[in-house]
Write an enzyme that holds these catalytic residues in place. Structure first.
Site, short mmCIF file in Angstrom:
data_model
loop_
_atom_site.label_atom_id
_atom_site.label_comp_id
_atom_site.label_asym_id
_atom_site.label_seq_id
_atom_site.Cartn_x
_atom_site.Cartn_y
_atom_site.Cartn_z
N ASP A 214 -6.42 27.84 -12.84
CA ASP A 214 -7.84 27.54 -13.00
C ASP A 214 -8.05 26.86 -14.35
OD1 ASP A 214 -10.58 27.48 -13.18
OD2 ASP A 214 -10.88 29.62 -12.81
N GLU A 240 -7.71 25.08 -9.44
CA GLU A 240 -9.15 25.34 -9.42
C GLU A 240 -9.89 24.58 -10.52
OE1 GLU A 240 -11.99 29.32 -9.92
OE2 GLU A 240 -10.02 29.47 -8.99
N GLU A 266 -17.65 27.16 -8.12
CA GLU A 266 -18.36 28.20 -8.84
C GLU A 266 -19.51 27.64 -9.67
OE1 GLU A 266 -16.38 29.50 -12.88
OE2 GLU A 266 -14.83 29.34 -11.35
N HIS A 316 -16.26 32.68 -5.61
CA HIS A 316 -16.03 33.07 -7.00
C HIS A 316 -16.70 34.42 -7.22
CE1 HIS A 316 -17.18 33.01 -11.37
NE2 HIS A 316 -15.90 32.71 -11.45
#
Length: 389
Positions: A214, A240, A266, A316
Site C-alpha cells: 500500500d 494499493e 479508500e 477499507h
C-alpha cells in the site's frame, strides 16, 4: 418509530508509545473518529462513524459540527427506516424533492468530502437501528450471508528491510493470517528502497502467503510503474493506491504497465467515483471505506458495480468499530467480496470502544450474529475520550 435525538462526538484515543508506528502520515499518536449516536422515540440506538482523515489520526471538529448542527435538525422526527430516502435528501440538499420526482440526482455543490462523510455516519447508524428494530443482523437485510467467517488480511508492515520479515511473521503467529499487507511509498523515499523491503518480506514469509503493498497514493505514475517493474517477480496480491485518487487516468496507466492487480478506493466517495474507476480500467479491486464513501447503502452499490465489471471488492476497514462492523456486513452479503482488512496497528477505536472481543482466528473473522451491526459501545469509554468542542 421516529428519530428522537442525534449526537456526534470527536473521539480521540491516545495510543501508548510502545504501540505507535510511523508512516507517511508521521508518528501516529492518537486514533480519532467522528462517532454518531442516533436514538429513536422507542429507545433504540444506532451507532455510526464518519471519516475525513485517511490515517487513524485526524481533525474532526468540522465534521462533528456539521453532524450536530446541520444534519441533526434534518433528522429529528423522521422515520429511521427511510434509509435510502434520507440518503438522497442529504445528498441532494434543497433540491431533494425535485430530484425525487425527476428520477435523477441533483446534488448540492459540496457533494463529496465532508458532506458524504456525514451521510456515511448517518447511514451506518440507521442500518444499525433497522436491524435492531427487526431483530436481525444487517447482513440479512442486505440479502443474506454467503459465509459465516471471511478471510482476513493483517494490515500493517512499516518496519525496515532488516526487520520487516520478523514483523510480518509476528502477524501470522498472532492471528493465523494467510495474507499480509505492508506499507511502501513516500515513507521510504525512492521506489527501489520500498522494493527492497518488499523483497525482504517475501523472502521471510515464503511463497504461500499472499502479500499486498500500500503506497497511500504517494507515488507519481512513473515511480509506481518503476515499483511494479522492480517487484514483478514477487507475486504481489495487489498494489494499493499507487497514485493519488484524483489521477484515475494515471492509475489506469500504472495498471496497464504490469500484471500486479491494482486496488484503490479508500479516498473515493459515492458510486460515481467507482463507476469512473471501472470505465477507465483503473483498478482490479474496489476498496470503499463505509465511513467515507457514503455508508452501507453506497458500499453495497459500489460492490454491485464491481460485480458488473468482473472486479473484486475488499473495503477499507482501518477504522473504528461502526465502520469495521459495517464493512463485515456488506462483505457478508456482497457477491464480489473476498477478504476483509484487519488492522495490526494499535486500534483502540475498535478494541476499547466496544464491549465485544474482535479478533481473527486462523486468519478468519466471524460475521456478527446479533441484531443490527452486532456491537455494544461502551458509552463510559466514549465519554471519557470525547473532546469538548
Amino acid at each position: 418509530m421516529r428519530i428522537k435525538s442525534v449526537q456526534a462526538w470527536w473521539v480521540r484515543i491516545p495510543i501508548e508509545v510502545a504501540k505507535q508506528h510511523r508512516s507517511d502520515f508521521g508518528q501516529v499518536t492518537t486514533f480519532d473518529a467522528a462517532i454518531l449516536r442516533i436514538e429513536t422515540d422507542d429507545g433504540l440506538v444506532g451507532w455510526g462513524e464518519g471519516k475525513n482523515a485517511a490515517g487513524s489520526a485526524g481533525s474532526y471538529g468540522a465534521l462533528v459540527h456539521m453532524l450536530n448542527h446541520e444534519i441533526a435538525p434534518q433528522l429529528i422526527g423522521r422515520d429511521p427506516a427511510d434509509i435510502g430516502i434520507i440518503w438522497e435528501m442529504l445528498y441532494n440538499g434543497v433540491r431533494h424533492h425535485t430530484a425525487a420526482h425527476a428520477g435523477h440526482a441533483m446534488p448540492q455543490l459540496a457533494r463529496r468530502g465532508m458532506s458524504v462523510a456525514a451521510i456515511s455516519a448517518v447511514d451506518i447508524a440507521l442500518w444499525d437501528i433497522l436491524g435492531k428494530s427487526l431483530g436481525q443482523p444487517v447482513w440479512r437485510l442486505l440479502g443474506g450471508r454467503k459465509v459465516e467467517r471471511m478471510q482476513a488480511y493483517a494490515s500493517g508492515g512499516w518496519a525496515a528491510a532488516d526487520t520487516i520479515g520478523e514483523q510480518l511473521k509476528s502477524y501470522i503467529a498472532r492471528g493465523g493470517f494467510k495474507a499480509l499487507k505492508m506499507r511502501v511509498g513516500a515513507m521510504d523515499g525512492a521506489p527501489h528502497i520500498s522494493a527492497a523491503r518488499v523483497r525482504a518480506a517475501r523472502e521471510a514469509i515464503g511463497p504461500d502467503v499472499d502479500l499486498m503493498v500500500d503506497a497511500h497514493g504517494t507515488y507519481t505514475v512513473a515511480e509506481a510503474k518503476r515499483f511494479i517493474s522492480l517487484t514483478a517477480d514477487l507475486d504481489l496480491a495487489w498494489f494499493e493506491e499507487p497514485v493519488i485518487a484524483d489521477d484515475k487516468p494515471g492509475m489506469a496507466e500504472v495498471r496497464a504497465s504490469g500484471s500486479t492487480p491494482i486496488a484503490t478506493g479508500e479516498s473515493e466517495a459515492t458510486r460515481y467515483a467507482f463507476r469512473d474507476l471501472a470505465v477507465l480500467k483503473s483498478a482490479d479491486i474496489f476498496q470503499p471505506d463505509p465511513a467515507f464513501c457514503g455508508g452501507i447503502s453506497e458500499a453495497v452499490r459500489i460492490g454491485t458495480i464491481a460485480s458488473a465489471f468482473n472486479l473484486r471488492f475488499a473495503p477499507h476497514l482501518w477504522a473504528g468499530a461502526p465502520c469495521f462492523f459495517a464493512g463485515l456486513h456488506v462483505c457478508a452479503a456482497s457477491p464480489s467480496s473476498f477478504i476483509v482488512e484487519y488492522s495490526l496497528g494499535a486500534n483502540p477505536m475498535i478494541h476499547d470502544l466496544v464491549e465485544e472481543t474482535v479478533e481473527a482466528k486462523d486468519g478468519m473473522i466471524a460475521i456478527p450474529e446479533k441484531p443490527g451491526l452486532g456491537f455494544t459501545v461502551s458509552e463510559r469509554f466514549l465519554e471519557a475520550h470525547a473532546l469538548r468542542i
